[in-house]
Scaffold this motif. Structure first.
Motif, PDB file in Angstrom:
ATOM      1  N   VAL C 207     -36.195  -5.527   7.598  1.00 15.05           N
ATOM      2  CA  VAL C 207     -37.132  -6.544   7.157  1.00 15.05           C
ATOM      3  C   VAL C 207     -37.209  -7.668   8.195  1.00 15.05           C
ATOM      4  O   VAL C 207     -38.269  -8.216   8.467  1.00 15.05           O
ATOM      5  N   TYR C 208     -36.083  -7.974   8.812  1.00 15.86           N
ATOM      6  CA  TYR C 208     -36.089  -8.993   9.858  1.00 15.86           C
ATOM      7  C   TYR C 208     -36.893  -8.532  11.065  1.00 15.86           C
ATOM      8  O   TYR C 208     -37.638  -9.297  11.673  1.00 15.86           O
ATOM      9  N   ARG C 209     -36.733  -7.256  11.414  1.00 15.88           N
ATOM     10  CA  ARG C 209     -37.477  -6.738  12.559  1.00 15.88           C
ATOM     11  C   ARG C 209     -38.982  -6.791  12.308  1.00 15.88           C
ATOM     12  O   ARG C 209     -39.768  -7.003  13.239  1.00 15.88           O
ATOM     13  N   ARG C 210     -39.364  -6.610  11.062  1.00 13.24           N
ATOM     14  CA  ARG C 210     -40.784  -6.726  10.744  1.00 13.24           C
ATOM     15  C   ARG C 210     -41.240  -8.178  10.917  1.00 13.24           C
ATOM     16  O   ARG C 210     -42.313  -8.435  11.450  1.00 13.24           O
ATOM     17  N   PHE C 211     -40.401  -9.065  10.469  1.00 13.88           N
ATOM     18  CA  PHE C 211     -40.674 -10.497  10.630  1.00 13.88           C
ATOM     19  C   PHE C 211     -40.842 -10.829  12.109  1.00 13.88           C
ATOM     20  O   PHE C 211     -41.784 -11.517  12.516  1.00 13.88           O
ATOM     21  N   ASP C 212     -39.962 -10.280  12.904  1.00 13.80           N
ATOM     22  CA  ASP C 212     -39.997 -10.477  14.349  1.00 13.80           C
ATOM     23  C   ASP C 212     -41.298  -9.918  14.937  1.00 13.80           C
ATOM     24  O   ASP C 212     -41.924 -10.532  15.787  1.00 13.80           O
ATOM     25  N   GLN C 213     -41.674  -8.768  14.462  1.00 14.86           N
ATOM     26  CA  GLN C 213     -42.886  -8.097  14.922  1.00 14.86           C
ATOM     27  C   GLN C 213     -44.115  -8.960  14.630  1.00 14.86           C
ATOM     28  O   GLN C 213     -45.003  -9.094  15.464  1.00 14.86           O
ATOM     29  N   ILE C 214     -44.108  -9.563  13.438  1.00 16.56           N
ATOM     30  CA  ILE C 214     -45.226 -10.435  13.055  1.00 16.56           C
ATOM     31  C   ILE C 214     -45.294 -11.635  13.994  1.00 16.56           C
ATOM     32  O   ILE C 214     -46.368 -12.017  14.462  1.00 16.56           O
ATOM     33  N   ARG C 215     -44.136 -12.183  14.316  1.00 17.11           N
ATOM     34  CA  ARG C 215     -44.121 -13.339  15.222  1.00 17.11           C
ATOM     35  C   ARG C 215     -44.604 -12.960  16.614  1.00 17.11           C
ATOM     36  O   ARG C 215     -45.148 -13.780  17.343  1.00 17.11           O
ATOM     37  N   ARG C 216     -44.373 -11.712  16.985  1.00 13.87           N
ATOM     38  CA  ARG C 216     -44.862 -11.254  18.280  1.00 13.87           C
ATOM     39  C   ARG C 216     -46.388 -11.184  18.288  1.00 13.87           C
ATOM     40  O   ARG C 216     -47.020 -11.544  19.265  1.00 13.87           O
ATOM     41  N   SER C 217     -46.930 -10.661  17.175  1.00 16.63           N
ATOM     42  CA  SER C 217     -48.356 -10.345  17.211  1.00 16.63           C
ATOM     43  C   SER C 217     -49.248 -11.583  17.067  1.00 16.63           C
ATOM     44  O   SER C 217     -50.318 -11.606  17.644  1.00 16.63           O
ATOM     45  N   ALA C 218     -48.819 -12.586  16.304  1.00 17.50           N
ATOM     46  CA  ALA C 218     -49.662 -13.779  16.174  1.00 17.50           C
ATOM     47  C   ALA C 218     -48.815 -14.987  15.787  1.00 17.50           C
ATOM     48  O   ALA C 218     -47.828 -14.845  15.084  1.00 17.50           O
ATOM     49  N   PRO C 219     -49.207 -16.192  16.224  1.00 21.21           N
ATOM     50  CA  PRO C 219     -48.427 -17.388  15.865  1.00 21.21           C
ATOM     51  C   PRO C 219     -48.775 -17.857  14.459  1.00 21.21           C
ATOM     52  O   PRO C 219     -49.591 -18.748  14.277  1.00 21.21           O
ATOM     53  N   VAL C 220     -48.187 -17.227  13.451  1.00 21.54           N
ATOM     54  CA  VAL C 220     -48.519 -17.589  12.080  1.00 21.54           C
ATOM     55  C   VAL C 220     -47.406 -18.382  11.410  1.00 21.54           C
ATOM     56  O   VAL C 220     -47.552 -18.814  10.281  1.00 21.54           O
ATOM     57  N   ILE C 221     -46.285 -18.554  12.082  1.00 22.34           N
ATOM     58  CA  ILE C 221     -45.188 -19.324  11.492  1.00 22.34           C
ATOM     59  C   ILE C 221     -44.524 -20.157  12.570  1.00 22.34           C
ATOM     60  O   ILE C 221     -44.406 -19.740  13.727  1.00 22.34           O
ATOM     61  N   TYR C 222     -44.145 -21.354  12.191  1.00 24.98           N
ATOM     62  CA  TYR C 222     -43.460 -22.236  13.135  1.00 24.98           C
ATOM     63  C   TYR C 222     -42.027 -21.752  13.351  1.00 24.98           C
ATOM     64  O   TYR C 222     -41.407 -21.164  12.459  1.00 24.98           O
ATOM     65  N   GLY C 223     -41.525 -22.061  14.511  1.00 27.87           N
ATOM     66  CA  GLY C 223     -40.150 -21.695  14.838  1.00 27.87           C
ATOM     67  C   GLY C 223     -39.146 -22.355  13.915  1.00 27.87           C
ATOM     68  O   GLY C 223     -38.125 -21.774  13.554  1.00 27.87           O
ATOM     69  N   LYS C 224     -39.454 -23.587  13.494  1.00 23.69           N
ATOM     70  CA  LYS C 224     -38.509 -24.302  12.624  1.00 23.69           C
ATOM     71  C   LYS C 224     -38.338 -23.552  11.303  1.00 23.69           C
ATOM     72  O   LYS C 224     -37.239 -23.505  10.746  1.00 23.69           O
ATOM     73  N   ASP C 225     -39.421 -22.950  10.803  1.00 23.90           N
ATOM     74  CA  ASP C 225     -39.313 -22.167   9.583  1.00 23.90           C
ATOM     75  C   ASP C 225     -38.561 -20.862   9.836  1.00 23.90           C
ATOM     76  O   ASP C 225     -37.724 -20.444   9.036  1.00 23.90           O
ATOM     77  N   ALA C 226     -38.865 -20.253  10.976  1.00 26.89           N
ATOM     78  CA  ALA C 226     -38.191 -18.995  11.314  1.00 26.89           C
ATOM     79  C   ALA C 226     -36.692 -19.215  11.433  1.00 26.89           C
ATOM     80  O   ALA C 226     -35.880 -18.389  10.993  1.00 26.89           O
ATOM     81  N   ILE C 227     -36.325 -20.361  12.001  1.00 29.83           N
ATOM     82  CA  ILE C 227     -34.899 -20.649  12.147  1.00 29.83           C
ATOM     83  C   ILE C 227     -34.249 -20.818  10.782  1.00 29.83           C
ATOM     84  O   ILE C 227     -33.132 -20.369  10.534  1.00 29.83           O
ATOM     85  N   LEU C 228     -34.974 -21.411   9.848  1.00 25.59           N
ATOM     86  CA  LEU C 228     -34.438 -21.548   8.488  1.00 25.59           C
ATOM     87  C   LEU C 228     -34.249 -20.181   7.841  1.00 25.59           C
ATOM     88  O   LEU C 228     -33.258 -19.947   7.144  1.00 25.59           O
ATOM     89  N   VAL C 229     -35.207 -19.288   8.089  1.00 23.28           N
ATOM     90  CA  VAL C 229     -35.103 -17.939   7.521  1.00 23.28           C
ATOM     91  C   VAL C 229     -33.832 -17.267   8.019  1.00 23.28           C
ATOM     92  O   VAL C 229     -33.036 -16.738   7.234  1.00 23.28           O
ATOM     93  N   THR C 230     -33.629 -17.293   9.331  1.00 25.71           N
ATOM     94  CA  THR C 230     -32.446 -16.629   9.868  1.00 25.71           C
ATOM     95  C   THR C 230     -31.180 -17.385   9.496  1.00 25.71           C
ATOM     96  O   THR C 230     -30.141 -16.794   9.258  1.00 25.71           O
ATOM     97  N   ASN C 231     -31.298 -18.703   9.411  1.00 24.74           N
ATOM     98  CA  ASN C 231     -30.128 -19.499   9.022  1.00 24.74           C
ATOM     99  C   ASN C 231     -29.667 -19.187   7.607  1.00 24.74           C
ATOM    100  O   ASN C 231     -28.475 -19.191   7.317  1.00 24.74           O
ATOM    101  N   SER C 232     -30.626 -18.909   6.725  1.00 25.99           N
ATOM    102  CA  SER C 232     -30.227 -18.638   5.350  1.00 25.99           C
ATOM    103  C   SER C 232     -29.527 -17.279   5.242  1.00 25.99           C
ATOM    104  O   SER C 232     -28.856 -17.003   4.258  1.00 25.99           O
ATOM    105  N   TYR C 233     -29.693 -16.433   6.258  1.00 29.80           N
ATOM    106  CA  TYR C 233     -28.955 -15.157   6.298  1.00 29.80           C
ATOM    107  C   TYR C 233     -27.448 -15.421   6.358  1.00 29.80           C
ATOM    108  O   TYR C 233     -26.653 -14.595   5.955  1.00 29.80           O
ATOM    109  N   PHE C 234     -27.086 -16.598   6.845  1.00 28.93           N
ATOM    110  CA  PHE C 234     -25.668 -16.984   6.945  1.00 28.93           C
ATOM    111  C   PHE C 234     -24.956 -16.881   5.596  1.00 28.93           C
ATOM    112  O   PHE C 234     -23.835 -16.430   5.503  1.00 28.93           O
ATOM    113  N   PHE C 235     -25.658 -17.372   4.563  1.00 33.44           N
ATOM    114  CA  PHE C 235     -24.946 -17.575   3.301  1.00 33.44           C
ATOM    115  C   PHE C 235     -25.630 -16.935   2.107  1.00 33.44           C
ATOM    116  O   PHE C 235     -25.028 -16.802   1.050  1.00 33.44           O
ATOM    117  N   ASP C 236     -26.898 -16.565   2.255  1.00 32.31           N
ATOM    118  CA  ASP C 236     -27.626 -16.080   1.087  1.00 32.31           C
ATOM    119  C   ASP C 236     -27.154 -14.684   0.697  1.00 32.31           C
ATOM    120  O   ASP C 236     -26.617 -13.945   1.511  1.00 32.31           O
TER     121      ASP C 236
END
Lengths: 347, 345, 419
Positions: C207-236
């Motif tokens: 699912v993360y790789r798909r997220f990554d793929q989406i970020r490659r194809s078009a700028p639809v999400i800010y990096g600050k949000d993406a960092i929160l997504v990956t950061n929540s992987y720490f504890f969620d």
């Protein structure tokens, strides 16, 4: 009664085709292929001088000989069969056929084509031919002779299996077909093929073989067939209602394994006699009786059981299996060095 | 760029399962095919052993050993042409599948895969050669290849006055486990023997029996144990570069995660570590394509035939194969549980 | 360092308050200063809101981890719940400074402070704190464990990953780690559990790789949000995380269809690399994106390096699965602690190509020798590749805000002009 007498006198003169060369030709002939068929070495017409004066020259000669041997490999191979007379296999009487005799030579390839075969009359007399296809060739020498009111037809036949492993094994299944040719000879005997036969098949001692007699495309009953072996054994049999006789080659060869030659071929000869009351025309005259004499020679080798042992094979196999399993086990145990002793329970 | 639907389907497919069935089919063809009047050809690049009654073809190694059992002089005659012809036939078959002959078709290879399945069923762990042993043992197949060429030549010719005894004819076949083991599948036990004719035959047949035993034990503890020593593999590798079927690697896309090395049955390290070579088919490779299946980077490892891509590594395919379900299926399966859990909190 | 109970309580109280304030402030910056945040991001914002107040993984055996070298699959399979506690808070950084020299990496100090004061994400009570020996600071931090009386476990990471010896060593370390985990959680590692854990993590990776793929194809999400997504992987909870990222992916794909992109057409596409930006230290990505850049990818150990790489197993038995998991945490790692670390160079070049990156910003924390030392070599390689690079040394202290703004503005402008 008179007929029987003449017949028995004539029976003494069995003519057959043999694969064994006469002593005088031994150096000019080699055994070719898997079935050790006699073939001429290249340049056999030139006579070689044999020096026997001193040791040095013998050496020289040997070296020379080595160089010339096998030189014909790869070129056209001339196969030969020798014409022999009489029912002794050990003491061969090599004969030749003079021009006054009425004879006919035939060579039929596995695919049924008639191929070239010629009678060579040099110092030695032999049949020369080439085997270019793979499978069983049939060679015939048919001699016709009329005595009294009987036409005597002497058929010397050979079933020659042509195969070289170097040419591959792709036509494996075609090794078997049994061919007989009523248009060449009305009376014929063929060796029946075993279902497991392939191009590598060779009869061996102890093996059972059966032979089938045909007359005019039908099985011939009550044909007298005599088997002569190199060892001097002979046996006379009569074909059953299926035209068959069964033969088992005696396993009479017992020796130490060091002395046993597994490639040694023991030859045998099969002679069949058959008289029919059937009007035949020959050289403008009609004959009420025809007497056929058919000969066929082949060889057999020592049985595999005489020189191989499955038990020993299994012993070696099992020993190595057990030893290697034990070896691996010990090796794995000994490799339990630091941290490797931590083993997981898979269940 | 969106991938073609068919391409995506193939890249997501489980080639190992496909290979498993192909192997079963080819095993039956190459062991029992002869009984059904199937004839393929001799000089095949696999162990289609002529000692097996039902074999529909022949292994090139037995052919080459027979053909080289001849003199130098006759090799220059048209017999030499025969040698070249059979090499040609071998190559004709070989160039189509490259080393995939080993991974998909060879009955002896299939047998080893089955033994591996048995081991897995019994839950025994496998072993791997360490790096040093791997490098050292690697050369054995080349030594065997050279010997199986030189020994038959030595029977008819003399090398510095040494003549090889005739008992050494087809030396590799005498020690090849395929000769002993494959006929057993047709109920033919006649290849289990020691030949007491002379010392040479005793040694050679005993070696054969020993190697057959080692084959069974070895392939039980190590995947594709025999293939590592197979001279056919060495011979194939010589011609591997001209083959139409190729496996290529795009080193830039490689993360060197080592997934490909982990699943490699023969344990080729280069598949993971080499990021420079494009053609990644190594001498031990059998193109079983397990590495491509295990590669999670899009188009890093590629299988192509005559330049046409057949099977490429893909993320989507990797996750599908290794997790057994697609992402949406998975989400659907865990979502209800999670919702309940969160609500109860 | 012996402190009396009163002082500890005081420290904990003030630390907690500062920590909560910092989180609130940063989160507000992330959510409020940007328009049109994806709806599915709400879940992730909420996770961070609960950072200080929630009772995360209550009743579960929590194994705290640091760095990317702790095999999560093994923790899941032995009945534990992994939580990565690498911290980004300035509040705890100051506490950590009481134990370590001032010039130490702020992340290490912050983490140590958080451990000391027990203000870990979601107020978890870890049974074990796994501390990999990835850098000198981490090693020395582990030595303080006895002093502060926390259940530290040192996971020995080899200094190199290419050699077979390192691999063997690491495999043994992981085996030992499994035994430690089994002791801690009281649950035995089994085939079935490990297989399930590998598959569960693989789904998150997918699912993360798909997220990554989406970020490659078009700028639809800010990096600050993406960092929160990956950061929540720490504890969620990993399954929840997977579900939520999938929801986000679907929303983002809708956005691609509707051409609802973030930033402007000429916004420079930035790749962040170096020392990791961990919430609440979002200084750098926030600043970049406020100044008109878009962070399209982060080559951090808190983001792609943590989730990207997969486990492949040939035989689903422990004898193959455990080494497979071990290999995954060693072989593809681009952590600068390994030498040689050419894989990081290659990964950067690959990412620059795949994400059509305009400029690279290389962040180094003060005291983080490894990233600092690697910066010159990486800088040269990027220069050869024709990629503009900005080198920034920073820490968790918000004081350098002004100076950073100036430098980033200049860098982003030059990239814009180039575009």
């Amino acid at each position: 009664m008179a007929l029987f007498l003449i017949q028995s006198i004539y029976a003494q003169e069995i003519i057959w085709l043999s694969n064994t060369p006469p002593a005088s030709m031994k150096d000019n002939v080699r055994a070719s292929g898997m079935h050790r068929l006699s073939a001429l070495k290249k340049g056999d017409t030139k006579k070689k001088k044999v020096y026997k004066t001193n040791a040095d020259s013998t050496k020289k000669f040997k070296r020379k000989k080595k160089k010339s041997s096998y030189s014909s490999y790869g070129a056209v191979t001339n196969y030969v069969q020798w014409i022999r007379k009489g029912n002794s296999i050990q003491k061969p009487a090599y004969i030749c056929i003079d021009d006054s005799t009425d004879y006919q030579l035939k060579l039929i390839s596995p695919t049924g084509n008639e191929e070239k075969i010629e009678l060579v009359k040099s110092k030695n007399c032999y049949l020369k031919f080439e085997l270019n296809e793979e499978g069983y060739y049939n060679a015939y020498l048919i001699i016709k002779k009329a005595i009294g009111d009987t036409l005597y037809i002497n058929i010397a036949k050979a079933e020659l299996l042509s195969h070289s492993c170097r040419n591959g094994h792709h036509k494996k299944l075609e090794a078997r077909p049994v061919m007989h040719y009523p248009e060449i000879t009305e009376f014929e005997i063929i060796r029946e093929r075993h279902p497991w036969e392939d191009f590598h098949y060779f009869s061996s001692s102890g093996e059972k073989e059966s032979y089938k007699a045909f007359y005019k495309d039908k099985v011939a009953e009550n044909v007298k067939i005599t088997l002569y072996t190199e060892k001097g054994w002979s046996k006379t049999m009569h074909t059953d209602k299926n035209g068959k006789v069964n033969v088992q080659f005696l396993q009479d060869y017992f020796s130490k394994w060091q002395e046993l030659n597994k490639r040694k071929i023991h030859y045998y000869m099969l002679a069949a006699e058959y008289t029919v009351q059937d009007t035949n025309e020959y050289k403008g005259k009609t004959y009420p009786y025809v007497h056929y004499t058919l000969t066929m020679s082949d060889g057999y080798r020592p049985a595999r059981t005489m020189y191989t042992s499955m038990v020993w094979g299994l012993i070696v196999f099992l020993t190595v299996t057990i030893v290697s399993i034990a070896g691996i086990f010990i090796y794995k145990e000994r490799r339990k060095k630091p941290y490797k002793e931590l083993k997981f329970d898979e269940h | 760029m969106r991938k073609l639907k068919i391409k995506r389907y193939i890249d997501n497919s489980n080639v190992s399962r496909f290979r498993f069935w192909i192997q079963i089919i080819s095993f039956f063809i190459f062991v029992y095919g002869g009984y059904f009047f199937i004839e393929i050809a001799s000089r095949l690049p696999i162990f289609s052993c002529p000692y097996v009654q039902g074999s529909p073809g022949g292994c090139y190694l037995i052919g080459v050993q027979h053909e080289l059992n001849t003199t130098w002089e006759s090799m220059l005659s048209f017999r030499g042409l025969g040698i070249l012809t059979s090499l040609g036939i071998f190559l004709l078959f070989f160039i189509f599948l490259n080393k995939a002959w080993c991974g998909f078709v060879c009955p002896l290879g299939t047998l080893q895969d089955w033994i591996t399945k048995l081991r897995k069923f019994l839950g025994f762990s496998f072993t791997r050669y360490d790096e040093m042993s791997f490098k050292r043992l690697k050369s054995i197949k080349y030594i065997l290849l050279v010997l199986l060429i030189l020994i038959p030549l030595g029977i008819r010719n003399s090398f510095f006055g040494i003549h090889v005894p005739h008992g050494m004819h087809t030396p590799f076949c005498q020690i090849c486990p395929a000769r002993i083991i494959l006929p057993l599948f047709t109920g033919d036990t006649s290849q289990i023997f020691i030949d007491f004719t002379d010392t040479t035959t005793i040694i050679m047949t005993s070696l054969g029996m020993m190697i057959a035993a080692l084959f069974l034990v070895g392939s039980f503890v190590k995947k594709r144990f025999f293939c590592f020593f197979c001279p056919m593999s060495a011979l194939q590798y010589i011609f591997s570069k001209i083959s139409l079927l190729r496996m290529t690697k795009d080193g830039d896309k490689c993360t060197r995660c080592g997934n490909c090395y982990r699943v490699c049955d023969v344990g080729i390290r280069e598949i993971a570590d080499d990021i420079i070579s494009k053609n990644i088919v190594k001498d031990d490779c059998m193109l079983c394509v397990k590495c491509v299946e295990a590669c999670p980077e899009d188009d890093c490892l590629k299988i192509s035939f005559a330049g046409m891509p057949i099977f490429n590594a893909s993320q989507e395919g990797f996750f599908k194969r290794y997790t057994g379900s697609s992402l949406t299926e998975y989400i659907k399966s865990i979502e209800p549980n999670k919702e309940n859990e969160n609500e109860s909190k | 360092m012996k402190v009396n109970k009163d002082r500890y309580e005081r420290m904990k109280k003030t630390g907690s308050i500062h920590y909560a304030m910092e989180i609130k402030k940063n989160l507000a910056e992330i959510t409020d200063d940007f328009p049109d945040n994806p709806q599915s991001m709400e879940y992730f914002y909420k996770r961070f809101e609960e950072y200080t107040i929630g009772n995360l993984h209550e009743g579960k055996k929590v194994i705290a981890s640091m760095c990317v070298h702790v095999p999560l699959e093994l923790i899941y399979a032995t009945g534990g719940t992994p939580v990565r506690i690498c911290a980004g808070a300035y509040a705890t950084d100051q506490i950590g400074a009481e134990f370590l020299p001032a010039k130490t990496c702020p992340m290490v100090k912050s983490t140590l402070g958080a451990v000391y004061l027990d203000i870990l994400p979601g107020n978890i009570k870890p049974e074990l704190i796994v501390n990999p020996t990835t850098c000198d600071q981490k090693k020395k931090m582990g030595e303080i464990a006895d002093e502060i009386d926390k259940p530290f476990f040192t996971l020995e990471v080899p200094p190199t990953k290419d050699s077979e010896e390192a691999r063997q060593y690491w495999n043994r370390v992981v085996k030992k780690f499994v035994k430690k985990l089994e002791q801690t959680t009281g649950t035995k590692l089994t085939r079935r559990r490990l297989k399930k854990a590998i598959k569960t993590v693989a789904k998150a990776q997918a699912v993360y790789r798909r997220f990554d793929q989406i970020r490659r194809s078009a700028p639809v999400i800010y990096g600050k949000d993406a960092i929160l997504v990956t950061n929540s992987y720490f504890f969620d909870d990993i399954e929840n995380w997977t579900i939520q990222v999938e929801k986000l992916n679907q929303e983002l794909e809708e956005r691609i269809k509707n051409k609802q992109t973030v930033g402007k057409a000429n916004s420079p596409r930035i790749l962040l690399t170096g020392s990791p930006s961990i919430f609440p230290n979002m200084k750098l990505p926030l600043l970049i994106e406020k100044l008109g850049g878009i962070v399209v990818n982060e080559e951090f150990c808190s983001t792609s390096r943590m989730i990207w790489d997969t486990v492949a197993v040939d035989e689903w038995f422990l004898y193959d699965m455990v080494p497979a998991v071990a290999d995954r945490y060693l072989k593809p790692s681009t952590c600068p602690n390994f030498t040689p670390n050419t894989d990081r160079e290659r990964k950067l070049l690959r990412d620059i190509k795949d994400f059509q990156v305009d400029g690279v910003i290389y962040q180094t924390f003060t005291g983080c020798q490894l990233y600092d030392m690697e910066s010159r070599r990486i800088g040269k390689i990027l220069e050869d590749n024709g990629t503009q690079t900005l080198y920034i040394e920073s820490d968790y202290n918000p004081d350098d805000f002004g100076q950073l703004t100036t430098r980033l503005e200049a860098f982003l402008d030059s990239l814009k002009n180039k575009k």
